[in-house]
Design an enzyme around this catalytic site. Sequence first.
Site, PDB file in Angstrom:
ATOM      1  N   GLU A  36       0.818  -1.222   0.000  1.00 46.33           N
ATOM      2  CA  GLU A  36       0.000   0.000   0.000  1.00 46.33           C
ATOM      3  C   GLU A  36       0.849   1.267   0.000  1.00 46.33           C
ATOM      4  O   GLU A  36       0.386   2.338   0.392  1.00 46.33           O
ATOM      5  CB  GLU A  36      -0.938  -0.025   1.208  1.00 46.33           C
ATOM      6  CG  GLU A  36      -1.919  -1.180   1.167  1.00 46.33           C
ATOM      7  CD  GLU A  36      -2.788  -1.244   2.414  1.00 46.33           C
ATOM      8  OE1 GLU A  36      -3.725  -0.443   2.514  1.00 46.33           O
ATOM      9  OE2 GLU A  36      -2.522  -2.100   3.276  1.00 46.33           O
ATOM     10  N   SER A 216      -6.553  -1.971   1.626  1.00 44.65           N
ATOM     11  CA  SER A 216      -6.793  -1.285   0.349  1.00 44.65           C
ATOM     12  C   SER A 216      -7.188  -2.250  -0.759  1.00 44.65           C
ATOM     13  O   SER A 216      -6.959  -1.981  -1.935  1.00 44.65           O
ATOM     14  CB  SER A 216      -5.559  -0.464  -0.085  1.00 44.65           C
ATOM     15  OG  SER A 216      -5.313   0.564   0.833  1.00 44.65           O
ATOM     16  N   TYR A 290      -9.379   3.853  -5.710  1.00 45.52           N
ATOM     17  CA  TYR A 290      -8.404   4.920  -5.890  1.00 45.52           C
ATOM     18  C   TYR A 290      -8.285   5.477  -7.309  1.00 45.52           C
ATOM     19  O   TYR A 290      -7.757   6.568  -7.490  1.00 45.52           O
ATOM     20  CB  TYR A 290      -7.024   4.428  -5.433  1.00 45.52           C
ATOM     21  CG  TYR A 290      -7.014   4.030  -3.986  1.00 45.52           C
ATOM     22  CD1 TYR A 290      -7.111   4.978  -2.980  1.00 45.52           C
ATOM     23  CD2 TYR A 290      -6.928   2.688  -3.620  1.00 45.52           C
ATOM     24  CE1 TYR A 290      -7.120   4.613  -1.642  1.00 45.52           C
ATOM     25  CE2 TYR A 290      -6.930   2.309  -2.279  1.00 45.52           C
ATOM     26  CZ  TYR A 290      -7.021   3.279  -1.302  1.00 45.52           C
ATOM     27  OH  TYR A 290      -7.036   2.909   0.017  1.00 45.52           O
ATOM     28  N   ARG A 330     -11.796   3.409  11.556  1.00 49.26           N
ATOM     29  CA  ARG A 330     -13.002   3.298  10.732  1.00 49.26           C
ATOM     30  C   ARG A 330     -13.500   1.872  10.867  1.00 49.26           C
ATOM     31  O   ARG A 330     -12.752   0.926  10.639  1.00 49.26           O
ATOM     32  CB  ARG A 330     -12.694   3.605   9.268  1.00 49.26           C
ATOM     33  CG  ARG A 330     -13.965   3.813   8.411  1.00 49.26           C
ATOM     34  CD  ARG A 330     -13.653   3.823   6.938  1.00 49.26           C
ATOM     35  NE  ARG A 330     -13.303   2.499   6.453  1.00 49.26           N
ATOM     36  CZ  ARG A 330     -12.213   2.214   5.733  1.00 49.26           C
ATOM     37  NH1 ARG A 330     -11.346   3.161   5.423  1.00 49.26           N
ATOM     38  NH2 ARG A 330     -11.974   0.971   5.341  1.00 49.26           N
ATOM     39  N   ASP A 332     -16.003  -0.878   9.508  1.00 51.17           N
ATOM     40  CA  ASP A 332     -16.796  -1.251   8.333  1.00 51.17           C
ATOM     41  C   ASP A 332     -17.764  -2.355   8.724  1.00 51.17           C
ATOM     42  O   ASP A 332     -17.367  -3.375   9.283  1.00 51.17           O
ATOM     43  CB  ASP A 332     -15.886  -1.751   7.213  1.00 51.17           C
ATOM     44  CG  ASP A 332     -14.831  -0.729   6.814  1.00 51.17           C
ATOM     45  OD1 ASP A 332     -14.974   0.447   7.197  1.00 51.17           O
ATOM     46  OD2 ASP A 332     -13.864  -1.109   6.131  1.00 51.17           O
ATOM     47  N   GLU A 345     -14.629  -5.070   9.206  1.00 47.11           N
ATOM     48  CA  GLU A 345     -13.243  -4.762   9.541  1.00 47.11           C
ATOM     49  C   GLU A 345     -13.171  -3.554  10.458  1.00 47.11           C
ATOM     50  O   GLU A 345     -14.068  -2.712  10.471  1.00 47.11           O
ATOM     51  CB  GLU A 345     -12.418  -4.460   8.283  1.00 47.11           C
ATOM     52  CG  GLU A 345     -12.123  -5.644   7.393  1.00 47.11           C
ATOM     53  CD  GLU A 345     -11.143  -5.286   6.290  1.00 47.11           C
ATOM     54  OE1 GLU A 345     -10.341  -4.344   6.485  1.00 47.11           O
ATOM     55  OE2 GLU A 345     -11.168  -5.943   5.246  1.00 47.11           O
ATOM     56  N   ASN A 347     -10.336  -0.590  10.861  1.00 54.64           N
ATOM     57  CA  ASN A 347      -9.120  -0.024  10.276  1.00 54.64           C
ATOM     58  C   ASN A 347      -8.548   1.020  11.217  1.00 54.64           C
ATOM     59  O   ASN A 347      -9.180   2.064  11.449  1.00 54.64           O
ATOM     60  CB  ASN A 347      -9.433   0.615   8.920  1.00 54.64           C
ATOM     61  CG  ASN A 347      -9.881  -0.393   7.894  1.00 54.64           C
ATOM     62  OD1 ASN A 347      -9.072  -0.972   7.183  1.00 54.64           O
ATOM     63  ND2 ASN A 347     -11.185  -0.619   7.811  1.00 54.64           N
ATOM     64  N   GLY A 351      -8.047   5.004   5.108  1.00 54.20           N
ATOM     65  CA  GLY A 351      -7.760   5.941   4.034  1.00 54.20           C
ATOM     66  C   GLY A 351      -8.056   7.354   4.489  1.00 54.20           C
ATOM     67  O   GLY A 351      -9.080   7.621   5.120  1.00 54.20           O
TER      68      GLY A 351
END
Length: 388
Positions: A36, A216, A290, A330, A332, A345, A347, A351
């Site tokens: 990443e 990612s 992205y 974050r 999810d 998940e 994180n 991002g």
Amino acid sequence: MSTTEPVSPAASSGESAPGERQRPRVALVFGGRSSEHVVSCSTAASVLRAIDRDKYDVVPVGIARDGRWVLVADDPAPLQLAPGHLPEVDGTGKGVLLPLSTTDRALSVLEPGQAPRVLGDVDVVFPLLHGPFGEDGTLQGMLDLADIRYVGSGVLASAVMMDKHHMKVVLAGAGLPVSPYVVVTDREWQRDKAAAMDAVAALSWPVFVKPARAGSSVGISKVSRPDALEAAIELARQHDPKVIVEAAVFGREIECGVLEGRDGAPPRTSELGEITVVRGHDFYDFEAKYLAEADVELTCPAKVPDSVREETRRVAATAFDAAGCEGLARVDCFYTENGEVLVNEVNTMPGFTPYSMYPKVWEASGIGYSELIDELLQLALTRRTGLR
């Protein structure tokens, strides 16, 4: 959101007049050895543009793919990810040495044939690293050894949430629902591929095959039939010898941002965001995230019933605490067809471009991008060092 005036915990760099209050110096660390790398560079470009230069001194520090730390020009343009341009840290620049002692806060620049040159003291590190060797507790451990304050979670939370297998174990242990999964370790795969694939076959098709410790959407495949499974596992193994295979969940992907509470208060949760792939992709893959913004629809606030909104925010805060996260995360989730909220998940360094979901859900909650950066730095500047 109001924030207090930052107070530098480190000694001043001596660059200002006597008696003049120093701005905290922030080392933005990005790049790294993981797959990443380019995403991390793009994140750094965004933060460099948005950080309040009247409030913070900024030192951009890149980590090349071979692990070399270098001083990087304070220019976001070359670091921006775009179609046809994958940014990368050039490891041939001036080397950087972080302080390794609890009594030292100085960054040093290393140039061939010259004595190390002191660049100045660092008050806080903002590690904008995604994936292994940065988001997984390795960098955090190094900073902890020197009692350097930094943004985000510590060693344990970073390491456990980076590993999708152990993440599910911790979340399930906290009573949070997770999707069915099978783990394929390197030893199991080397010893008996057929047995490993038979275990996966016990899940219903389709399945998602993922490197256990990557992000990612790198190395992830959606597999709809048994004869495609082996190739998908081999692809994931290019990024991590440990692979997790998850049963597909039919529902909506809902995400919630979490911020650590101030002064011992509970974690704060954001408005919810929803990701919908509208064309061109089987799932929310790297290109969709992205490089092909038009193929994805990000909705914030997500249009869900109030009861689902509150349950998702409760689940996100519970996951944050169960993992021992700090600073930000974050979470999810899946909102399934039968009305259940499952954790997908957590994180610990999501991002972080202005167009990423984490800043967008906080923008919808009343905290803009620059203010969010400031809040995270303020949380880091007040965090405890030493025993954690």
